[in-house]
Design an enzyme around this catalytic site. Structure first.
Site, short mmCIF file in Angstrom:
data_model
loop_
_atom_site.label_atom_id
_atom_site.label_comp_id
_atom_site.label_asym_id
_atom_site.label_seq_id
_atom_site.Cartn_x
_atom_site.Cartn_y
_atom_site.Cartn_z
N CYS A 225 0.95 -1.21 -0.10
CA CYS A 225 0.23 -0.07 0.03
C CYS A 225 0.60 1.26 0.11
O CYS A 225 0.23 2.19 -0.22
CB CYS A 225 -0.95 -0.02 1.23
SG CYS A 225 -1.98 -1.27 1.13
N HIS B 108 -3.20 7.19 1.94
CA HIS B 108 -3.65 6.07 1.44
C HIS B 108 -5.09 5.83 1.93
O HIS B 108 -5.38 6.01 3.08
CB HIS B 108 -2.67 4.95 1.99
CG HIS B 108 -3.16 3.45 1.79
ND1 HIS B 108 -3.84 3.09 0.50
CD2 HIS B 108 -3.34 2.50 2.63
CE1 HIS B 108 -4.14 1.96 0.72
NE2 HIS B 108 -3.87 1.37 2.02
N ASN C 206 -10.34 0.41 -0.27
CA ASN C 206 -8.79 0.20 -0.17
C ASN C 206 -8.30 -0.23 -1.67
O ASN C 206 -8.28 -1.18 -1.71
CB ASN C 206 -8.42 -0.39 0.93
CG ASN C 206 -6.84 -0.58 1.15
OD1 ASN C 206 -6.11 -0.26 0.40
ND2 ASN C 206 -6.46 -0.87 2.27
#
Ligand code: UT7
Length: 312
Positions: free
Chosen positions: A97, A239, A269
């Site tokens: 990520c 993020h 996500n």
């Protein structure tokens, strides 16, 4: 795919997902779409927006964690071929990520060293293919997507617009967010490896606590070493894992949560794709003007975390 659609096959609710994460939807790639299939159209658009042709790209960096193939070849090579970047080297950047934050700094370093002039940086993820769709602790959280940028040298005498970056890791948390089988640690044994071991697994609580600290610490450190205050940043672009992580970080920093650009409600996500997806949306909606200072913040498996301070 809406939260409501998820309730058809997993024990969850729109109310639980939205109240615990801020997520309402996620986009799911078609069955025959791999990470490179999402990255290629994004890369084409980025090269065009930069006023370049693919032949002028010297390096293709692709941040992806479920790549097209396990280990080899790199997804970057598939993207390089797909866009016709015939003069470019290509490699994947594996920081999950935090992948886009790492890849952007890698691009800056190549450009600054003079090893490359124009670097394509793409974040692309097809997490839907590595989900355990019966595990409500994970499958409600992730989505598929891709975004891309081109990093090029500024004019002579002009300062870099990627001003600074922080890249950090804490491998002691490697097992907190992982896909346990399929690599060389736990090889896939047909008929023996349970399907759940080939899917993403996460200790959500542990990652949550790490994430809040990572967001707060990287923001404070990058501002401090560049002698900037929180007020001088137009937007913090984190993020997009969970709205509650960002709310907790904003509270600790003493700033309103709307100083962070958030779009996880629509995309969930998307790992390394979440920051370029957000930047694209912000740019398209006229939210950022040339010269605005942004801090991009990544955190995730590895554990990895980091930030880029950029002037748009
Ligand atoms: O991109 C990489 C970074 N990843 C992250 O940032 C994720 C970080 N972690 C998180 O965002 C949060 O920890 C989660 C969203 C994963 C979980 O939220 P939470 O508020 O920490 O929930 P919890 O794990 O403490 O679970 C609370 C309850 C549990 O039930 P019991 O044991 O109290 O009866 C869970 O079983 O919620 C239950 N639960 C669910 N219920 C309905 C967990 N997932 C679901 C679900 N639907 N999807």
């Amino acid at each position: 795919m809406s939260n409501q659609e998820l309730t058809e096959f997993v024990d969850t609710s729109d109310e639980w997902i939205y109240s615990h994460t801020g997520i309402s939807y996620r986009h799911i790639a078609a069955e025959d779409e791999a990470a490179s299939d999402l990255a290629i159209p994004a890369a084409h658009k980025a090269v065009e927006a930069a006023g370049l042709t693919a032949k002028e790209i010297d390096l293709v960096l692709v941040a992806t964690s479920p790549p097209d193939y396990v280990g080899l070849p790199s997804t970057a090579c598939v993207v390089q071929d797909g866009i016709g970047a015939v003069n470019a080297g290509a490699m994947d950047v594996m920081a999950v990520c935090t992948g886009f934050v790492y890849a952007l700094e890698t691009a800056r370093a190549f450009v600054r060293a003079g090893s490359a002039r124009h670097v394509l940086v793409a974040g692309t993820e097809v997490y839907s293919k590595i989900m355990n769709w019966s595990d409500r602790n994970t499958c409600v959280l992730f989505g598929d997507g891709a975004g891309a940028v081109v990093v090029s040298p500024t004019a002579p005498g002009e300062p870099s617009r990627i001003i600074d970056s922080i890249l950090r890791s804490d491998g002691s948390g490697a097992t907190s967010l992982m896909r346990p089988c399929g690599g060389t640690r736990n090889v896939y044994v047909p008929g023996q490896t349970p399907d759940s071991e080939l899917a993403l697994q996460m200790d959500g609580r542990k990652v949550y606590i790490f994430a809040v600290r990572a967001v707060v610490d990287t923001i404070l450190e990058i501002l401090d070493r560049n002698k900037l205050s929180l007020d001088e940043i137009r937007y913090f672009v984190p993020h997009q894992a969970n709205r509650r992580i960002i709310e907790a970080a904003a509270k600790r920093l003493g700033i309103p949560v709307d100083r962070f650009y958030l779009n996880m409600q629509e995309y969930a996500n998307t790992s390394a794709a979440s920051i370029p997806l957000a930047l694209n949306e912000m740019n398209a909606n006229g939210l950022i003007q040339r010269g605005d200072k942004l801090v991009l913040i990544g955190f995730g498996a590895g554990l990895t975390y980091g930030a880029n301070l950029v002037s748009w």
